[in-house]
Design an enzyme around this catalytic site. Structure first.
Site, PDB file in Angstrom:
ATOM      1  N   HIS A 240      28.986  33.140  60.807  1.00 42.30           N
ATOM      2  CA  HIS A 240      27.913  34.137  60.821  1.00 42.30           C
ATOM      3  C   HIS A 240      26.944  33.824  59.681  1.00 42.30           C
ATOM      4  CE1 HIS A 240      29.644  37.627  63.394  1.00 42.30           C
ATOM      5  NE2 HIS A 240      30.009  36.467  63.855  1.00 42.30           N
TER       6      HIS A 240
ATOM      7  N   PRO B 197      37.169  48.305  51.819  1.00 41.83           N
ATOM      8  CA  PRO B 197      36.884  47.163  52.701  1.00 41.83           C
ATOM      9  C   PRO B 197      35.409  46.872  52.943  1.00 41.83           C
ATOM     10  CG  PRO B 197      37.580  49.054  53.996  1.00 41.83           C
ATOM     11  CD  PRO B 197      37.703  49.462  52.565  1.00 41.83           C
TER      12      PRO B 197
ATOM     13  N   TYR C  23      25.966  46.972  59.583  1.00 40.65           N
ATOM     14  CA  TYR C  23      26.387  47.988  58.619  1.00 40.65           C
ATOM     15  C   TYR C  23      25.346  49.100  58.700  1.00 40.65           C
ATOM     16  CZ  TYR C  23      29.656  44.699  56.412  1.00 40.65           C
ATOM     17  OH  TYR C  23      30.695  43.834  56.162  1.00 40.65           O
TER      18      TYR C  23
ATOM     19  N   LYS D 233      36.063  41.911  50.778  1.00 41.67           N
ATOM     20  CA  LYS D 233      36.459  41.052  49.658  1.00 41.67           C
ATOM     21  C   LYS D 233      37.974  40.863  49.503  1.00 41.67           C
ATOM     22  CE  LYS D 233      32.773  39.471  47.913  1.00 41.67           C
ATOM     23  NZ  LYS D 233      32.522  38.832  49.216  1.00 41.67           N
TER      24      LYS D 233
ATOM     25  N   TYR E 180      28.241  38.591  49.193  1.00 45.42           N
ATOM     26  CA  TYR E 180      28.950  38.733  50.475  1.00 45.42           C
ATOM     27  C   TYR E 180      29.563  37.402  50.920  1.00 45.42           C
ATOM     28  CZ  TYR E 180      29.898  40.743  55.082  1.00 45.42           C
ATOM     29  OH  TYR E 180      30.524  41.217  56.211  1.00 45.42           O
TER      30      TYR E 180
HETATM   31  C1  LIG Z   1      41.906  47.349  58.049  1.00 42.93           C
HETATM   32  C2  LIG Z   1      41.685  46.364  56.931  1.00 42.93           C
HETATM   33  C3  LIG Z   1      40.540  45.582  56.962  1.00 42.93           C
HETATM   34  C4  LIG Z   1      40.337  44.647  55.966  1.00 42.93           C
HETATM   35  N1  LIG Z   1      39.213  43.845  56.040  1.00 42.93           N
HETATM   36  C5  LIG Z   1      39.041  42.854  55.143  1.00 42.93           C
HETATM   37  C6  LIG Z   1      37.966  41.897  55.282  1.00 42.93           C
HETATM   38  O1  LIG Z   1      37.149  41.942  56.215  1.00 42.93           O
HETATM   39  N2  LIG Z   1      37.896  40.871  54.369  1.00 42.93           N
HETATM   40  C7  LIG Z   1      38.805  40.765  53.354  1.00 42.93           C
HETATM   41  O2  LIG Z   1      38.702  39.809  52.569  1.00 42.93           O
HETATM   42  N3  LIG Z   1      39.829  41.644  53.202  1.00 42.93           N
HETATM   43  C8  LIG Z   1      39.988  42.685  54.069  1.00 42.93           C
HETATM   44  N4  LIG Z   1      41.076  43.526  53.957  1.00 42.93           N
HETATM   45  C9  LIG Z   1      42.011  43.352  52.842  1.00 42.93           C
HETATM   46  C10 LIG Z   1      43.033  42.246  53.108  1.00 42.93           C
HETATM   47  O3  LIG Z   1      43.715  42.499  54.322  1.00 42.93           O
HETATM   48  C11 LIG Z   1      44.014  42.173  51.924  1.00 42.93           C
HETATM   49  O4  LIG Z   1      43.272  42.151  50.736  1.00 42.93           O
HETATM   50  C12 LIG Z   1      44.914  40.921  52.011  1.00 42.93           C
HETATM   51  O5  LIG Z   1      45.881  41.077  53.022  1.00 42.93           O
HETATM   52  C13 LIG Z   1      45.618  40.650  50.677  1.00 42.93           C
HETATM   53  O6  LIG Z   1      46.497  39.557  50.827  1.00 42.93           O
HETATM   54  P1  LIG Z   1      47.818  39.475  49.956  1.00 42.93           P
HETATM   55  O7  LIG Z   1      48.472  38.190  50.342  1.00 42.93           O
HETATM   56  O8  LIG Z   1      47.507  39.707  48.532  1.00 42.93           O
HETATM   57  O9  LIG Z   1      48.693  40.748  50.391  1.00 42.93           O
HETATM   58  P2  LIG Z   1      49.276  41.143  51.799  1.00 42.93           P
HETATM   59  O10 LIG Z   1      48.483  40.572  52.909  1.00 42.93           O
HETATM   60  O11 LIG Z   1      49.448  42.617  51.759  1.00 42.93           O
HETATM   61  O12 LIG Z   1      50.693  40.436  51.828  1.00 42.93           O
HETATM   62  C14 LIG Z   1      51.764  40.878  51.038  1.00 42.93           C
HETATM   63  C15 LIG Z   1      53.058  40.514  51.734  1.00 42.93           C
HETATM   64  O13 LIG Z   1      54.137  40.894  50.858  1.00 42.93           O
HETATM   65  C16 LIG Z   1      55.166  41.426  51.631  1.00 42.93           C
HETATM   66  N5  LIG Z   1      55.966  42.295  50.754  1.00 42.93           N
HETATM   67  C17 LIG Z   1      55.608  43.488  50.224  1.00 42.93           C
HETATM   68  N6  LIG Z   1      56.593  43.982  49.447  1.00 42.93           N
HETATM   69  C18 LIG Z   1      57.591  43.070  49.510  1.00 42.93           C
HETATM   70  C19 LIG Z   1      58.877  43.016  48.915  1.00 42.93           C
HETATM   71  N7  LIG Z   1      59.343  43.983  48.110  1.00 42.93           N
HETATM   72  N8  LIG Z   1      59.676  41.939  49.197  1.00 42.93           N
HETATM   73  C20 LIG Z   1      59.227  40.940  50.022  1.00 42.93           C
HETATM   74  N9  LIG Z   1      58.020  40.955  50.595  1.00 42.93           N
HETATM   75  C21 LIG Z   1      57.201  41.997  50.336  1.00 42.93           C
HETATM   76  C22 LIG Z   1      54.462  42.167  52.753  1.00 42.93           C
HETATM   77  O14 LIG Z   1      55.317  42.303  53.880  1.00 42.93           O
HETATM   78  C23 LIG Z   1      53.268  41.268  53.033  1.00 42.93           C
HETATM   79  O15 LIG Z   1      53.499  40.349  54.088  1.00 42.93           O
HETATM   80  C24 LIG Z   1      41.295  44.489  54.921  1.00 42.93           C
HETATM   81  C25 LIG Z   1      42.425  45.293  54.879  1.00 42.93           C
HETATM   82  C26 LIG Z   1      42.644  46.214  55.863  1.00 42.93           C
HETATM   83  C27 LIG Z   1      43.882  47.059  55.818  1.00 42.93           C
END
Ligand SMILES: Cc1cc2nc3c(=O)[nH]c(=O)nc-3n(C[C@H](O)[C@H](O)[C@H](O)COP(=O)(O)OP(=O)(O)OC[C@H]3O[C@@H](n4cnc5c(N)ncnc54)[C@H](O)[C@@H]3O)c2cc1C
Length: 393
Positions: free
Chosen positions: A76, A294, A205, A298, A386
C-alpha cells in the site's frame, strides 16, 4: 520429575517477536529454545495485526521463500484520512518514498513457524512458563509446564520474555507483572471480519461526528473494519444490520460493500511501557515490554524492531563477550518505543471523538486534521511514522 533442557537463549513466547528472534539468533549461530503456551493451530489462526512497515518486510525477507509478505501480501502506497465527509490521501511514495504491506499477522506467524521448523528449531507448543528464576546470575532459568502438566526447566545463558501483554517474564525484570507507564483510553474498537469484496483500495481512517471508523482489507473476499465504541460494549449487542449502519454512517462518501460478518471483537485501548526492559540475564521484547493502541499499526512492527536490536546485542555478548550492546538495549529500544507511543497516541487523539468532546474540541480537531493534510510537511511526518522510521545502521 522435572525435565531440564540446556540452551544458550531461552525464549518465552512464539509470537512475532520470539519466533523472529530465534531466526536471527540461528543466523548468528546461537541456539535457542522457544516455548509457547498455545498450540500451533491457535497461534496460526488468531486474527490480529495487519499492517507491516517497510523495515519489517525487509527483515522478513531474510526468511527467503518462507516469507510470503511480498507475494501474498499487498503493498500500500498510501492511506486516506477522511473528515467532514471528504477524503485526503496521504501518499507515502510521494512524501517519503516508502510503503507498508497489508499482510495479516497470522500469515506472518505461519511463515515464521514453517521457517523455524524447517531449520530444526527446538520450538515447543503447549508449554507454559510459570516464572523466571535467577535473573541476576549467569544461569537464568525458565520454570515451565508442558501440556500434560509436567514440570520443565530451561537453563540458559540468557532468557528473553517475548510472552505478550500478559507477560510472566515481566515480573523478573521489573519486580512486578504490572510495573510500567500506563494509560487507558475512554473508548475501544468494535472490530468485524466479513465476507465481502473490498470497499476501498487503501485503508480509510475516518473521523466523523459519530466517532471514528477504519475501513481495512484482508483479501479479495475478506474485509476487516472497525468503529469506535464504549470499552464495555457487548459484542452481541448489535445485529448485523446495526453493525453495518454504525460503520456506514461514519464513512460518508463510500458505500460499504456488505457481506456476512463472521467474527466480532472489542479491542480496548491501552498504552504501556515497562519501567525496565532488562535485568541481569533477562530482557523483554515486544508486547511484554510495551503495548500501543492499534490506531498507528505499530504493535507488531515495534516487536520486530526490538528483536532486531536484541539479536545483535546477544550476538555480541554471547559470541564476542562484548556486553556494551546488551547494556545499551533498554535505551536504544526505548527511543523507538516512545516515538511509536507518541505516534499511536497522536493518531488516536487526532481521529477519535472523546465522550466529553465539546464543540470547541471538535472544531480544534478538524483544524488539526487540516494542518496535517494541507501541509506537505504534515503529510510527510505522518507518512514517515506510519511506514516506520528507518532503522539506524
Ligand atoms: C485486533 C488487533 C489488531 C492489531 N493491529 C496491528 C497492526 O495493524 N499492526 C501492528 O503492528 N500491530 C497490531 N496489533 C498488535 C500486535 O498484534 C502485537 O503487538 C503483536 O502480536 C506483538 O507480538 P509479540 O510477539 O510481542 O506478542 P504476542 O503476539 O502476543 O505473542 C506472545 C506469545 O507468548 C505466548 N505466551 C504468553 N504467556 C506465555 C507463557 N506464560 N508461557 C508461554 N507462552 C506464553 C502467547 O501464547 C503468544 O503466542 C494488533 C493487535 C490486535 C489485538
Amino acid at each position: 520429575m522435572t525435565t531440564t533442557v540446556r540452551t544458550r537463549v531461552a525464549i518465552v513466547g512464539a509470537g512475532p517477536a520470539g519466533l523472529l528472534l530465534s531466526h536471527l539468533l540461528d543466523r548468528a549461530g546461537i541456539d535457542s529454545v522457544v516455548i509457547d503456551q498455545r498450540s500451533r493451530d491457535e497461534i496460526e489462526s488468531t486474527i490480529r495485526a495487519g499492517i507491516l512497515e517497510q523495515g519489517t518486510v525487509e527483515l522478513l525477507d531474510d526468511l527467503g521463500p518462507h516469507s510470503r509478505a511480498r507475494t501474498v501480501g499487498h503493498r500500500h502506497d498510501g492511506i486516506e484520512l477522511r473528515f467532514e465527509g471528504e477524503g485526503h490521501r496521504i501518499d507515502f511514495a510521494e512524501t517519503v518514498g516508502r510503503a507498508v504491506w497489508l499482510y495479516p499477522q497470522h500469515e506472518v506467524l505461519k511463515d515464521l513457524v514453517a521457517a523455524r521448523l524447517a531449520a530444526g528449531q527446538d520450538l515447543r507448543f503447549g508449554v507454559t512458563a510459570e516464572a523466571i528464576a535467577d535473573a541476576e546470575t549467569d544461569r537464568p532459568r525458565v520454570l515451565a509446564r508442558d501440556a500434560e502438566g509436567r514440570p520443565l526447566q530451561i537453563e540458559a545463558d540468557f532468557v528473553v520474555g517475548s510472552d505478550g501483554s500478559r507477560s510472566v517474564a515481566r515480573a523478573a525484570v521489573t519486580g512486578s507483572s504490572q510495573g510500567g507507564y500506563f494509560r487507558e483510553y475512554p473508548f475501544a474498537w468494535f472490530g468485524i471480519l466479513c465476507e465481502a469484496p473490498p470497499s476501498a483500495d487503501e485503508l480509510i481512517y475516518s473521523n466523523s461526528p459519530d466517532g471514528f471508523a477504519l475501513v481495512s482489507q484482508r483479501s479479495d473476499t475478506v474485509q476487516r473494519m472497525y468503529f469506535q465504541c464504549d470499552p464495555d460494549t457487548d459484542t452481541a449487542a448489535f445485529t448485523e444490520e446495526q453493525l453495518w449502519d454504525e460503520l456506514q454512517k461514519r464513512v460518508p462518501g463510500t458505500t460499504l460493500k456488505q457481506g456476512p460478518i463472521f467474527q466480532r471483537d472489542v479491542l480496548r485501548f491501552r498504552s504501556f511501557v515497562a519501567h525496565e526492559l532488562r535485568r541481569g540475564r533477562v530482557a523483554l521484547a515486544g508486547d511484554a515490554a510495551h503495548t500501543v493502541p492499534p490506531t498507528g499499526a505499530k504493535g507488531m512492527n515495534l516487536a520486530i524492531a526490538d528483536v532486531r536490536l536484541l539479536a545483535e546485542a546477544l550476538r555480541r555478548s554471547l559470541l564476542e563477550g562484548d556486553e556494551r550492546a546488551l547494556d545499551a538495549y533498554p535505551e536504544a529500544a526505548s527511543r523507538r518505543i516512545w516515538k511509536a507511543q507518541h505516534f499511536s497516541w497522536w493518531m488516536t487523539s487526532l481521529l477519535h471523538v472523546t465522550p466529553d468532546a465539546t464543540d470547541f474540541d471538535r472544531r480544534r480537531q478538524v483544524g488539526e486534521l487540516r494542518s496535517v493534510v494541507e501541509s506537505a510537511h504534515g503529510r510527510a511526518a505522518l507518512a514517515e511514522a506510519y511506514t516506520g522510521w528507518p532503522f539506524p545502521s
